[in-house]
Design an enzyme around this catalytic site. Structure first.
Site, PDB file in Angstrom:
ATOM      1  N   ARG A  52     -18.786  19.965  31.297  1.00  0.00           N
ATOM      2  CA  ARG A  52     -18.138  21.246  31.599  1.00  0.00           C
ATOM      3  C   ARG A  52     -19.164  22.239  32.143  1.00  0.00           C
ATOM      4  NH1 ARG A  52     -16.323  23.029  26.647  1.00  0.00           N
ATOM      5  NH2 ARG A  52     -17.230  21.199  25.666  1.00  0.00           N
ATOM      6  N   HIS A 102     -15.589  19.111  18.037  1.00  0.00           N
ATOM      7  CA  HIS A 102     -15.954  19.188  19.460  1.00  0.00           C
ATOM      8  C   HIS A 102     -14.687  18.962  20.279  1.00  0.00           C
ATOM      9  CE1 HIS A 102     -17.944  18.610  23.257  1.00  0.00           C
ATOM     10  NE2 HIS A 102     -19.113  18.886  22.704  1.00  0.00           N
TER      11      HIS A 102
END
Ligand SMILES: Cc1cc2nc3c(=O)[nH]c(=O)nc-3n(C[C@H](O)[C@H](O)[C@H](O)COP(=O)(O)OP(=O)(O)OC[C@H]3O[C@@H](n4cnc5c(N)ncnc54)[C@H](O)[C@@H]3O)c2cc1C
Length: 503
Positions: A291, A268
């Site tokens: 995000r 990740h």
């Protein structure tokens, strides 16, 4: 946070003895809990009992850590929000993200059942999954999570789902949870799985069953499987709990199960680097939804370098390339530099609001996210020239306002990067790529059967669901697809186990 599950454990484990199980479920994350709920519903009115064995003191697993949400295509919530989505689009996004290595049969089943899975949680368990975001690699907004409470408290999605299911199960008289029980062997009667052996409090015990569901999660927490299949990642930090050691792989391969995609380990891009312990192995995940809400990534010089909404593998490589050297990697002022590639994650006030101030406040309290009032203070905190920082944010907003595509191919711009009010706060963190998810695992079919290595046939009596399985996500898992997979294939495993137990 874990007290509810602990109570559920106590309540559920007190009234039965292990020898009575018709169905055994190994692992108490979302896949195991969903399998248990479904198995009990499908055997209603029978005397079939369901035993869930969990090696930790509490259920939850990595599922309890999930913070970005669960995918659903064509849900009522999407319709209410005016989002047009289709099963075909989710299937296509899943397979595109899998880079040609994903199973289309499994992806089709996942997408087809996705709206039903989200609505199952919403209607049967009254879970409010009403916030929908577009995350990396998705063509539309379809990742559902829980809103902050009206008084601003965060409601983490994974924790909310598993604690609700665990509470529901604790009230079921035919269910028992055996906590602190590590399953060590699958027992065979001829070619058929007939139960498990487990260790609890230093004693070895056996439990007979007509069906066993493996829901033991992945191997991103470290150990032999990770060492064997991804030795190049051993030095990286991880977002997983230490219990994620691939036990189910050991159990199932010992009875002939096939493995698939074992080298495919997802890193990740955004594990939080905490200023007080920058070199810690276990990283708290900076949710993908940050995000999705408009957070940007910057190198130490204030430059953007990637479409923040690209898939995880793309964002991870971009951080490794752009933020790997001592003068480009983000660090905390005055803290030890662990030498890992790291970027600054930055949210404007609008992005912070879209993410949820309650959830962001939680990160701030944990010492993972910081705020700075105005651009000048932000540039000082990040130790970069204000002009370079302002240039990056302004360039982002210009492309956003023009409804255009930026230099990194970004075409979805959830929020402006610059605050309208010059004194308003920005929020920032340091993030580093961390081992997060293991795509590989037991080869399985769309009915959750574990398949044999020699001939691809189902191993009689053995089912599996969740991260212990492989083949669906190919080379790269799409954000939000795992909670979904746990519900879709966990329920399917429960359904199949019920049929076996009722024969
Ligand atoms: C920090 C973090 C955030 C995430 N966020 C998201 C997200 O927002 N959306 C999404 O879709 N996915 C997310 N994921 C991925 C997803 O949460 C996991 O892949 C998924 O929850 C795994 O569920 P599971 O039920 O298969 O395994 P787990 O939830 O890990 O549960 C497995 C359980 O099995 C137990 N167990 C293991 N071996 C044995 C044994 N031998 N005997 C008995 N018990 C055993 C373990 O102790 C554990 O409790 C996230 C993952 C992490 C780490």
């Amino acid at each position: 946070m874990h007290s509810i599950l602990k109570q559920a454990t106590k309540a559920a484990s007190s009234s039965h003895t292990a020898a009575q199980a018709g169905i055994v479920i190994v692992g108490g994350g979302l896949a195991g809990l969903a399998a248990a709920v479904e198995a009990l519903q499908r055997t209603q009115g029978s005397g079939v009992t369901v035993a869930l064995l969990e090696k930790e003191a509490r259920t939850g697993g990595n599922s309890a850590k999930a913070s970005s949400g669960i995918n659903g295509a064509g849900t009522q919530t999407q319709r209410k929000l005016g989002i047009n989505d289709t099963v075909a689009a989710l299937e296509a996004d899943t397979l595109r993200s899998a880079r040609g290595e994903g199973s289309s049969v499994l992806a089709e089943r996942l997408a087809q059942d996705s709206a039903g899975a989200v609505e199952w949680l919403q209607t049967q368990f009254a879970l409010d999954l009403d916030v929908v975001a577009q995350l990396g690699g998705h063509s539309v907004a379809r990742t559902h999570r829980r809103p902050d409470t009206p008084d601003g408290r965060p409601q983490p999605v994974g924790w909310g789902i598993v604690s609700t299911l665990a509470k529901h199960l604790a009230d079921e008289p035919r269910f028992r949870l055996v906590a602190g029980a590590r399953v060590t062997t699958l027992e065979l009667d001829g070619a058929r799985i007939s139960g498990v052996t487990y260790e609890q409090d230093g004693a070895t015990q056996q439990l007979d069953a007509r069906a066993v569901v493996l829901a033991t999660g992945g191997f991103g927490g470290g150990g032999e499987w990770l060492k064997r299949y991804a030795p190049q990642l051993e030095a990286l930090p991880a977002t997983n709990g230490a219990f994620a050691t691939g036990d189910g792989l050991q159990l199932a391969t010992a009875v002939g199960a096939a493995l698939v995609g074992m080298e495919r380990v997802q890193v990740h891009p955004t594990g939080f680097v905490r200023a007080s312990e920058p070199a810690a192995h276990t990283k708290f995940l900076a949710a993908e939804a940050l995000r999705g809400a408009g957070a940007l990534l910057l190198d130490a010089r204030g430059r953007r370098f990637v479409d923040e909404l690209a898939t995880r593998d793309v964002v991870t490589s971009a951080i490794n390339d752009a933020c790997g050297s001592p003068d480009t990697r983000a660090t905390h002022a005055g803290a030890e530099d662990p030498g890992l590639p790291a970027a600054f994650l930055l949210l404007s006030q609008a992005a912070a609001d879209a993410f949820g101030r309650g959830a962001l406040g939680f990160y701030e309290k944990m010492g993972l996210v910081y705020s700075a009032a105005g651009l000048g203070a932000l540039a000082a905190a990040l130790r970069m020239p204000r002009a370079a920082l302002e240039h990056s944010l302004r360039a982002h907003d210009e492309v956003r306002n023009a409804d255009s595509v930026d230099d990194f191919g970004k075409r979805v711009f959830p929020q402006p990067a610059l605050n309208a009010d010059a004194a308003a706060p920005y929020f920032w963190a340091v993030v580093t790529p961390s081992i997060h998810y293991t795509m590989g695992g037991l080869r399985f079919d769309e009915h959750a059967h574990v398949l044999r290595a020699t001939d691809g046939a189902p191993i009689p009596g053995l089912l599996a669901a969740g991260e212990v399985t492989g083949g669906l996500h190919g080379a790269n898992r799409l954000a939000g697809n795992l909670l979904l997979e746990c519900v879709v294939f966990g329920r399917e495993a429960g359904r199949q186990a019920a049929m076996l137990a009722l024969v």
